[in-house]
Design a protein around this motif. Sequence first.
Motif, PDB file in Angstrom:
ATOM      1  N   ASP A 142      25.791  35.717  41.852  1.00 36.64           N
ATOM      2  CA  ASP A 142      25.043  36.758  41.254  1.00 36.64           C
ATOM      3  C   ASP A 142      25.536  38.244  42.169  1.00 36.64           C
ATOM      4  OD1 ASP A 142      23.105  34.665  39.723  1.00 36.64           O
ATOM      5  OD2 ASP A 142      22.813  34.634  41.809  1.00 36.64           O
ATOM      6  N   GLN A 143      26.080  39.392  41.182  1.00 41.55           N
ATOM      7  CA  GLN A 143      26.252  40.390  41.323  1.00 41.55           C
ATOM      8  C   GLN A 143      26.239  41.590  40.581  1.00 41.55           C
ATOM      9  OE1 GLN A 143      30.962  40.059  41.862  1.00 41.55           O
ATOM     10  NE2 GLN A 143      30.296  37.952  42.779  1.00 41.55           N
ATOM     11  N   TYR A 144      24.940  42.485  40.740  1.00 47.71           N
ATOM     12  CA  TYR A 144      24.318  43.237  39.920  1.00 47.71           C
ATOM     13  C   TYR A 144      23.715  42.309  38.523  1.00 47.71           C
ATOM     14  CZ  TYR A 144      27.917  46.285  42.115  1.00 47.71           C
ATOM     15  OH  TYR A 144      28.709  47.049  42.773  1.00 47.71           O
ATOM     16  N   ASP A 145      24.233  42.756  37.912  1.00 47.98           N
ATOM     17  CA  ASP A 145      23.473  42.393  36.650  1.00 47.98           C
ATOM     18  C   ASP A 145      24.016  40.589  36.059  1.00 47.98           C
ATOM     19  OD1 ASP A 145      25.392  43.842  35.203  1.00 47.98           O
ATOM     20  OD2 ASP A 145      23.701  44.123  33.484  1.00 47.98           O
ATOM     21  N   MET A 146      25.098  40.543  36.454  1.00 50.77           N
ATOM     22  CA  MET A 146      25.984  39.716  36.233  1.00 50.77           C
ATOM     23  C   MET A 146      26.366  38.587  37.142  1.00 50.77           C
ATOM     24  SD  MET A 146      30.225  39.209  35.635  1.00 50.77           S
ATOM     25  CE  MET A 146      31.048  39.393  37.060  1.00 50.77           C
ATOM     26  N   GLY A 147      25.710  37.061  36.343  1.00 48.06           N
ATOM     27  CA  GLY A 147      25.803  35.451  37.457  1.00 48.06           C
ATOM     28  C   GLY A 147      26.534  35.454  36.600  1.00 48.06           C
ATOM     29  N   MET A 148      26.695  34.354  37.293  1.00 49.18           N
ATOM     30  CA  MET A 148      28.131  33.019  36.695  1.00 49.18           C
ATOM     31  C   MET A 148      28.010  32.014  38.211  1.00 49.18           C
ATOM     32  SD  MET A 148      30.550  33.029  39.665  1.00 49.18           S
ATOM     33  CE  MET A 148      31.327  32.324  39.410  1.00 49.18           C
ATOM     34  N   GLU A 149      29.138  31.298  37.300  1.00 46.50           N
ATOM     35  CA  GLU A 149      28.817  29.391  37.712  1.00 46.50           C
ATOM     36  C   GLU A 149      30.408  28.682  37.663  1.00 46.50           C
ATOM     37  OE1 GLU A 149      24.920  27.370  37.408  1.00 46.50           O
ATOM     38  OE2 GLU A 149      25.186  28.060  35.795  1.00 46.50           O
ATOM     39  N   GLY A 180      42.458  34.550  40.477  1.00 43.59           N
ATOM     40  CA  GLY A 180      44.189  34.868  38.962  1.00 43.59           C
ATOM     41  C   GLY A 180      43.899  35.764  39.275  1.00 43.59           C
ATOM     42  N   PRO A 181      44.736  36.987  38.215  1.00 40.21           N
ATOM     43  CA  PRO A 181      44.896  38.232  37.904  1.00 40.21           C
ATOM     44  C   PRO A 181      43.938  38.370  37.060  1.00 40.21           C
ATOM     45  CG  PRO A 181      46.749  37.608  37.934  1.00 40.21           C
ATOM     46  CD  PRO A 181      46.135  36.201  38.549  1.00 40.21           C
ATOM     47  N   GLU A 182      43.834  37.751  36.043  1.00 38.51           N
ATOM     48  CA  GLU A 182      42.914  37.733  34.902  1.00 38.51           C
ATOM     49  C   GLU A 182      41.267  37.230  34.863  1.00 38.51           C
ATOM     50  OE1 GLU A 182      46.098  34.269  34.163  1.00 38.51           O
ATOM     51  OE2 GLU A 182      44.827  34.897  35.775  1.00 38.51           O
ATOM     52  N   LEU A 183      40.854  37.112  35.645  1.00 40.10           N
ATOM     53  CA  LEU A 183      39.745  37.265  35.461  1.00 40.10           C
ATOM     54  C   LEU A 183      38.793  38.002  37.070  1.00 40.10           C
ATOM     55  CD1 LEU A 183      37.226  35.818  34.006  1.00 40.10           C
ATOM     56  CD2 LEU A 183      39.100  34.851  33.732  1.00 40.10           C
ATOM     57  N   GLY A 184      40.198  38.395  37.810  1.00 40.59           N
ATOM     58  CA  GLY A 184      39.947  38.837  39.245  1.00 40.59           C
ATOM     59  C   GLY A 184      39.624  40.197  39.017  1.00 40.59           C
ATOM     60  N   ASN A 185      40.198  41.150  37.481  1.00 36.59           N
ATOM     61  CA  ASN A 185      40.762  42.711  37.358  1.00 36.59           C
ATOM     62  C   ASN A 185      39.175  42.472  36.398  1.00 36.59           C
ATOM     63  OD1 ASN A 185      42.961  44.029  37.568  1.00 36.59           O
ATOM     64  ND2 ASN A 185      44.024  42.570  36.204  1.00 36.59           N
ATOM     65  N   LEU A 186      38.019  41.634  36.145  1.00 35.71           N
ATOM     66  CA  LEU A 186      36.938  40.965  35.243  1.00 35.71           C
ATOM     67  C   LEU A 186      35.968  41.827  36.377  1.00 35.71           C
ATOM     68  CD1 LEU A 186      34.599  39.806  33.189  1.00 35.71           C
ATOM     69  CD2 LEU A 186      33.855  39.656  35.068  1.00 35.71           C
ATOM     70  N   PHE A 187      36.589  41.723  37.914  1.00 35.88           N
ATOM     71  CA  PHE A 187      35.178  41.985  38.977  1.00 35.88           C
ATOM     72  C   PHE A 187      35.520  42.641  39.242  1.00 35.88           C
ATOM     73  CE2 PHE A 187      34.416  37.796  38.535  1.00 35.88           C
ATOM     74  CZ  PHE A 187      33.080  37.293  39.332  1.00 35.88           C
ATOM     75  N   ALA A 188      36.464  43.281  39.251  1.00 37.24           N
ATOM     76  CA  ALA A 188      37.066  44.874  39.740  1.00 37.24           C
ATOM     77  C   ALA A 188      36.379  45.742  39.151  1.00 37.24           C
ATOM     78  CB  ALA A 188      38.508  45.237  40.045  1.00 37.24           C
ATOM     79  N   GLU A 189      36.518  45.861  37.452  1.00 38.95           N
ATOM     80  CA  GLU A 189      35.854  46.583  36.398  1.00 38.95           C
ATOM     81  C   GLU A 189      34.397  46.531  36.513  1.00 38.95           C
ATOM     82  OE1 GLU A 189      37.093  45.094  33.342  1.00 38.95           O
ATOM     83  OE2 GLU A 189      39.681  45.658  33.022  1.00 38.95           O
ATOM     84  N   LEU A 190      33.702  45.496  36.758  1.00 39.23           N
ATOM     85  CA  LEU A 190      32.391  46.081  37.035  1.00 39.23           C
ATOM     86  C   LEU A 190      31.971  46.696  38.368  1.00 39.23           C
ATOM     87  CD1 LEU A 190      29.298  44.117  36.679  1.00 39.23           C
ATOM     88  CD2 LEU A 190      30.009  42.665  38.671  1.00 39.23           C
ATOM     89  N   HIS A 191      32.594  45.655  39.828  1.00 37.92           N
ATOM     90  CA  HIS A 191      32.595  46.945  41.069  1.00 37.92           C
ATOM     91  C   HIS A 191      32.835  48.383  40.853  1.00 37.92           C
ATOM     92  CE1 HIS A 191      30.798  43.763  43.491  1.00 37.92           C
ATOM     93  NE2 HIS A 191      31.165  42.638  42.721  1.00 37.92           N
ATOM     94  N   VAL A 228      32.262  51.119  43.722  1.00 34.73           N
ATOM     95  CA  VAL A 228      32.968  50.966  44.650  1.00 34.73           C
ATOM     96  C   VAL A 228      34.042  50.934  43.921  1.00 34.73           C
ATOM     97  CG1 VAL A 228      33.778  48.642  45.152  1.00 34.73           C
ATOM     98  CG2 VAL A 228      30.948  48.577  45.107  1.00 34.73           C
ATOM     99  N   ARG A 229      34.959  51.856  45.436  1.00 31.16           N
ATOM    100  CA  ARG A 229      35.943  51.809  45.446  1.00 31.16           C
ATOM    101  C   ARG A 229      36.705  50.738  45.882  1.00 31.16           C
ATOM    102  NH1 ARG A 229      34.065  56.756  46.523  1.00 31.16           N
ATOM    103  NH2 ARG A 229      33.085  56.354  48.462  1.00 31.16           N
ATOM    104  N   PHE A 230      38.496  50.461  45.481  1.00 29.65           N
ATOM    105  CA  PHE A 230      39.148  49.444  45.516  1.00 29.65           C
ATOM    106  C   PHE A 230      39.855  50.052  46.409  1.00 29.65           C
ATOM    107  CE2 PHE A 230      36.109  46.722  43.247  1.00 29.65           C
ATOM    108  CZ  PHE A 230      35.955  45.957  43.929  1.00 29.65           C
ATOM    109  N   VAL A 231      40.607  49.546  47.414  1.00 28.55           N
ATOM    110  CA  VAL A 231      42.383  50.119  47.708  1.00 28.55           C
ATOM    111  C   VAL A 231      43.172  48.955  48.198  1.00 28.55           C
ATOM    112  CG1 VAL A 231      43.274  50.836  49.803  1.00 28.55           C
ATOM    113  CG2 VAL A 231      41.365  51.838  49.467  1.00 28.55           C
ATOM    114  N   PHE A 232      43.527  47.952  46.758  1.00 28.54           N
ATOM    115  CA  PHE A 232      44.830  46.453  46.960  1.00 28.54           C
ATOM    116  C   PHE A 232      45.808  46.947  47.619  1.00 28.54           C
ATOM    117  CE2 PHE A 232      41.896  46.488  42.779  1.00 28.54           C
ATOM    118  CZ  PHE A 232      41.055  45.158  43.259  1.00 28.54           C
TER     119      PHE A 232
END
Length: 423
Positions: free
Chosen positions: A338-345, A193-204, A209-213
């Motif tokens: 795992d992406q950069y220094d961020m790991g998630m489950e 969903g958008p709530e956590l999707g934005n967190l990954f956008a900010e990380l990258h 990383v450049r995004f084109v949404f």
Amino acid sequence: MVDADQTFVIVGGGLAGAKAAETLRAEGFSGRVILICDERDHPYERPPLSKGYLLGKEERDSVFVHEPSWYARNDIELHLGQTVDAIDRTAKTVRFGDDGTLVHYDKLLLATGAEPRRLDIPGTGLAGVHHLRRLAHAERLKGVLAALGRDNGHIVIAGAGWIGLEVAAAAREYGAEVTVVEPEPTPLHGVLGPELGNLFAELHREHGVRFVFGAKLTEIVGQDGMVLAARTDTGEEHPAHDVLAAIGAAPRVGLAEASGLEIADRAHGGGIVVDARLRTSDPSIYAAGDVVSFPHALFDTRLRVEHWANALNGGPAAARSMLGQDVRYDRVPYFFSDQYDMGMEYSGWAPPGSYDQVVIRGDAGKREFIAFWVREGRVLAGMNVNVWDVTETIQKLIRSRARVDVEALSNPQVALESLLGTS
């Protein structure tokens, strides 16, 4: 009772198929076990292909499920580089695609997995267009990313799902320039969903990383067989030396469909329909892994799960079911990244529209938190980010269907285990 004279055939040499073969022997089955793999490599695990192996942090041999000699030692008849092109359910045979050899089965397991969806646009035949599903793909892409990093080259990635983001992270670690094109408004929109999707956008973005949404690729421009740029339906053109198509995967159901087995509709994943024991519409044929659409009582729907844990657990469950054991496959879906220094489950299932709030426990700004997707006070899914040893408790919360106090759920000072007793 399973007879020692019986033959069990497994079509599909990925993690699900290999673990099913292992389980048959571990459970004491002494009949023939035939494992048919359409790749020439021994069965391997896929997560390293977009993580450690792609980054050069894991050796090639580390990806294999078993060492090559294991199969002969355990009397597994392994056929590498072989395809099955037909099932005769009446005669109970499978036919090899290369020479037409017929192999009899008493029980058959289909673990044919999934395949990457292809871009249906001009330019996909250029040398610099890639997919990532197989070990050979990862080997090629690994060399490409290293070269792009050395030469300040640019890769355009179509799709901001897990594969797209993990490759983007790897590409940046190699030093390549990265543009990700995604039709949804955030990465992982359909999963988080958008709530956590934005967190990954900010990380990258923090890593360049450049995004084109809100855009899709419409053409890959090339010259002399090589990629020069990628164009989108918004009229933009992005420079590129290589392009990765990471737009999802489709279940490999062709063999099952041709044999008349029931296939789920797209709303339920489009996989092979199985019951809770992983039996197909033919009582002698079972299915496991990415290719199955299985009923999940906890979420009251059919699910098709493409992640590592589903293959790891589904293969053994199918093997035990083939042996006549009482099996009910209802694992809580689980995956990790795992992406950069961020790991998630992530555990559970909470597509957009299924929940009424996202509860954050911890510090999202520091990327040390747990997110819970909640509906009417019940936890549907949880994602722990740089917080460890909580997956078991999160899954218990999901399974309990208990109504939780949302304030307590968001408070790191309240033990998660204490919420399990809430009615």
